[in-house]
Write a protein that holds these residues in place. Structure first.
Motif, PDB file in Angstrom:
ATOM      1  N   ILE A 228      45.885  49.992 -22.840  1.00  0.00           N
ATOM      2  CA  ILE A 228      47.278  49.545 -22.856  1.00  0.00           C
ATOM      3  C   ILE A 228      47.660  48.930 -21.518  1.00  0.00           C
ATOM      4  CG2 ILE A 228      49.681  50.298 -23.068  1.00  0.00           C
ATOM      5  CD1 ILE A 228      48.594  52.538 -24.965  1.00  0.00           C
ATOM      6  N   ARG A 229      47.276  49.590 -20.431  1.00  0.00           N
ATOM      7  CA  ARG A 229      47.587  49.049 -19.095  1.00  0.00           C
ATOM      8  C   ARG A 229      46.884  47.718 -18.869  1.00  0.00           C
ATOM      9  NH1 ARG A 229      48.146  54.677 -17.544  1.00  0.00           N
ATOM     10  NH2 ARG A 229      45.881  54.956 -17.476  1.00  0.00           N
ATOM     11  N   ALA A 230      45.631  47.622 -19.322  1.00  0.00           N
ATOM     12  CA  ALA A 230      44.888  46.371 -19.154  1.00  0.00           C
ATOM     13  C   ALA A 230      45.560  45.231 -19.914  1.00  0.00           C
ATOM     14  CB  ALA A 230      43.444  46.546 -19.627  1.00  0.00           C
ATOM     15  N   MET A 231      46.037  45.511 -21.121  1.00  0.00           N
ATOM     16  CA  MET A 231      46.711  44.471 -21.894  1.00  0.00           C
ATOM     17  C   MET A 231      48.017  44.060 -21.238  1.00  0.00           C
ATOM     18  SD  MET A 231      45.956  45.319 -25.900  1.00  0.00           S
ATOM     19  CE  MET A 231      46.462  43.655 -26.337  1.00  0.00           C
ATOM     20  N   ALA A 232      48.745  45.041 -20.716  1.00  0.00           N
ATOM     21  CA  ALA A 232      50.004  44.722 -20.041  1.00  0.00           C
ATOM     22  C   ALA A 232      49.761  43.850 -18.823  1.00  0.00           C
ATOM     23  CB  ALA A 232      50.721  46.014 -19.637  1.00  0.00           C
ATOM     24  N   GLU A 233      48.728  44.160 -18.060  1.00  0.00           N
ATOM     25  CA  GLU A 233      48.415  43.380 -16.860  1.00  0.00           C
ATOM     26  C   GLU A 233      48.034  41.951 -17.206  1.00  0.00           C
ATOM     27  OE1 GLU A 233      45.284  45.637 -15.127  1.00  0.00           O
ATOM     28  OE2 GLU A 233      46.609  47.260 -14.421  1.00  0.00           O
ATOM     29  N   ARG A 234      47.512  41.735 -18.406  1.00  0.00           N
ATOM     30  CA  ARG A 234      47.050  40.408 -18.813  1.00  0.00           C
ATOM     31  C   ARG A 234      48.035  39.694 -19.723  1.00  0.00           C
ATOM     32  NH1 ARG A 234      43.185  43.792 -17.637  1.00  0.00           N
ATOM     33  NH2 ARG A 234      41.136  43.104 -16.847  1.00  0.00           N
ATOM     34  N   GLY A 235      49.247  40.243 -19.861  1.00  0.00           N
ATOM     35  CA  GLY A 235      50.259  39.590 -20.690  1.00  0.00           C
ATOM     36  C   GLY A 235      50.022  39.714 -22.165  1.00  0.00           C
ATOM     37  N   GLY A 236      49.348  40.781 -22.593  1.00  0.00           N
ATOM     38  CA  GLY A 236      48.987  40.948 -23.989  1.00  0.00           C
ATOM     39  C   GLY A 236      50.118  41.461 -24.858  1.00  0.00           C
ATOM     40  N   LEU A 237      49.827  41.613 -26.151  1.00  0.00           N
ATOM     41  CA  LEU A 237      50.798  42.058 -27.137  1.00  0.00           C
ATOM     42  C   LEU A 237      50.126  43.026 -28.098  1.00  0.00           C
ATOM     43  CD1 LEU A 237      53.725  41.533 -28.322  1.00  0.00           C
ATOM     44  CD2 LEU A 237      52.614  39.879 -29.847  1.00  0.00           C
ATOM     45  N   VAL A 238      50.804  44.120 -28.435  1.00  0.00           N
ATOM     46  CA  VAL A 238      50.298  45.092 -29.401  1.00  0.00           C
ATOM     47  C   VAL A 238      51.282  45.204 -30.556  1.00  0.00           C
ATOM     48  CG1 VAL A 238      49.062  46.383 -27.623  1.00  0.00           C
ATOM     49  CG2 VAL A 238      51.372  47.080 -28.248  1.00  0.00           C
TER      50      VAL A 238
END
Length: 333
Positions: A228-238
């Motif tokens: 989750i943190r990695a996705m947030a750092e990369r501008g991701g979406l869940v």
């Protein structure tokens, strides 16, 4: 309140009905999603997945043919109901359709194995309108390994994560080509090792279209806090998944519940770990069974109320329901 849903399996259910000789209309039917329910639920956009099961027992089943037949279902829906729903190919289509009073439909793919390892097929899928794709579903393919441990069976509860095998050489080539095309890479169903392969080698934000928090429901289909943190750092979406087995923490799958209160708990955990900006909706409607509190797509106000009870502000509820996803796709398509 507007709704933007990152994943459903309605195309495959309509295809199955056609193959059984049933006349199941998209306008109104007994599925989780149809046009009437979407209008009642105030939908802005629905992602429709062309879903492929590589272990399809149907004699002569071909994954590419299956995917193309479901793309055909999507195209026919868009043509028949063009006054009420329209496809999204470019970022500006989302706002254009909304301004015209139409729901948007976005074609996606669930199972990159339908491309049979061919970059040419991938490019043709993009040409047909596919704008997001998972590299795997639940089976090994030419691109990568799934969440389920290859050969380990999926009957252990909760499903144990595959941390050993990830993207293959062709999978890395697909990642590069998808980013070149601006086709969103979807890591739902991908192994833990595959997730980290994407995180390490991607150059663009990626999505987990229908996955929840492993800290709350320890199923391999869910994301760890580190993910989750990695996705947030990369501008991701869940996308919050409504499936009971990915929401609840019970000793047996039959005891798991799909409630809006549990969905709100997962949303709160996503917010705590990754921030409000990464959260969207990924219902998995028409791909999940069991008893659902929200048993069709017209019932989304129940989730909005549960989020408010969990302490989310009205602005945050709007972000989860559509604004985060709208921004993500307008910036990344």
């Amino acid at each position: 309140m507007k709704v933007f849903d990152l994943h459903c399996d309605t195309l495959s259910e309509l295809r199955y009905a056609e193959r059984r000789g049933e006349d199941k209309s998209f306008a109104q039917n007994d599925l989780h999603i149809d046009l009437e329910k979407m209008q009642k639920g105030d939908y802005m956009l629905q992602c429709f997945a062309a879903f492929v099961n590589l272990a399809d027992p149907t004699p002569g089943a071909d994954p590419l043919v299956t995917a193309l037949e479901e793309v055909d279902v999507f195209k026919r829906i868009m043509a028949k109901y063009s006054d009420k729903i329209a496809p999204v190919y470019r970022p500006e289509d989302i706002r254009k359709n909304a301004a015209a009073g139409k729901i948007s439909g976005m074609l996606t793919i669930e199972e990159g194995g339908c491309c049979k390892g061919s970059l040419g097929v991938l490019r043709r899928m993009y040409e047909l309108g596919a704008r997001m794709m998972t590299l795997t579903w639940n089976h090994e393919n030419e691109l990568a390994s799934p969440n389920v441990v290859p050969g380990g069976g999926g009957d252990i509860w909760p499903c144990q994560p595959n941390t050993e095998t990830g993207l293959k050489e062709r999978g890395f080539e697909f990642l590069a080509e998808m980013e070149k095309l601006h086709m969103i890479v979807d890591v739902s169903h991908l192994s833990d090792k595959g997730f980290w392969d994407i995180a390490e080698h991607s150059t663009r934000p990626f999505a987990a279209s229908h996955s929840n928090c492993r800290a709350l429901a320890p199923h391999c289909r869910n994301l760890t806090d580190e993910m989750i943190r990695a996705m947030a750092e990369r501008g991701g979406l869940v996308g919050l998944n409504y499936c009971s087995g990915f929401l609840d923490d019970q000793p047996r799958p039959q005891l798991c519940r799909s409630t809006t209160a549990l969905m709100a708990k997962h949303a709160a955990h996503f917010k705590q770990v990754g921030g409000i900006e990464i959260i969207g909706l990924g219902s998995d409607f028409d791909g999940i069974g069991g008893k659902l509190e929200m048993d069709d797509c017209s019932k989304l106000p129940l989730l909005a109320e549960a989020l408010r009870k969990e302490g989310f502000t009205e602005d945050e509820v709007e972000r989860i329901f559509y604004r985060n996803a709208q921004r993500f796709f307008e910036e990344n398509l």
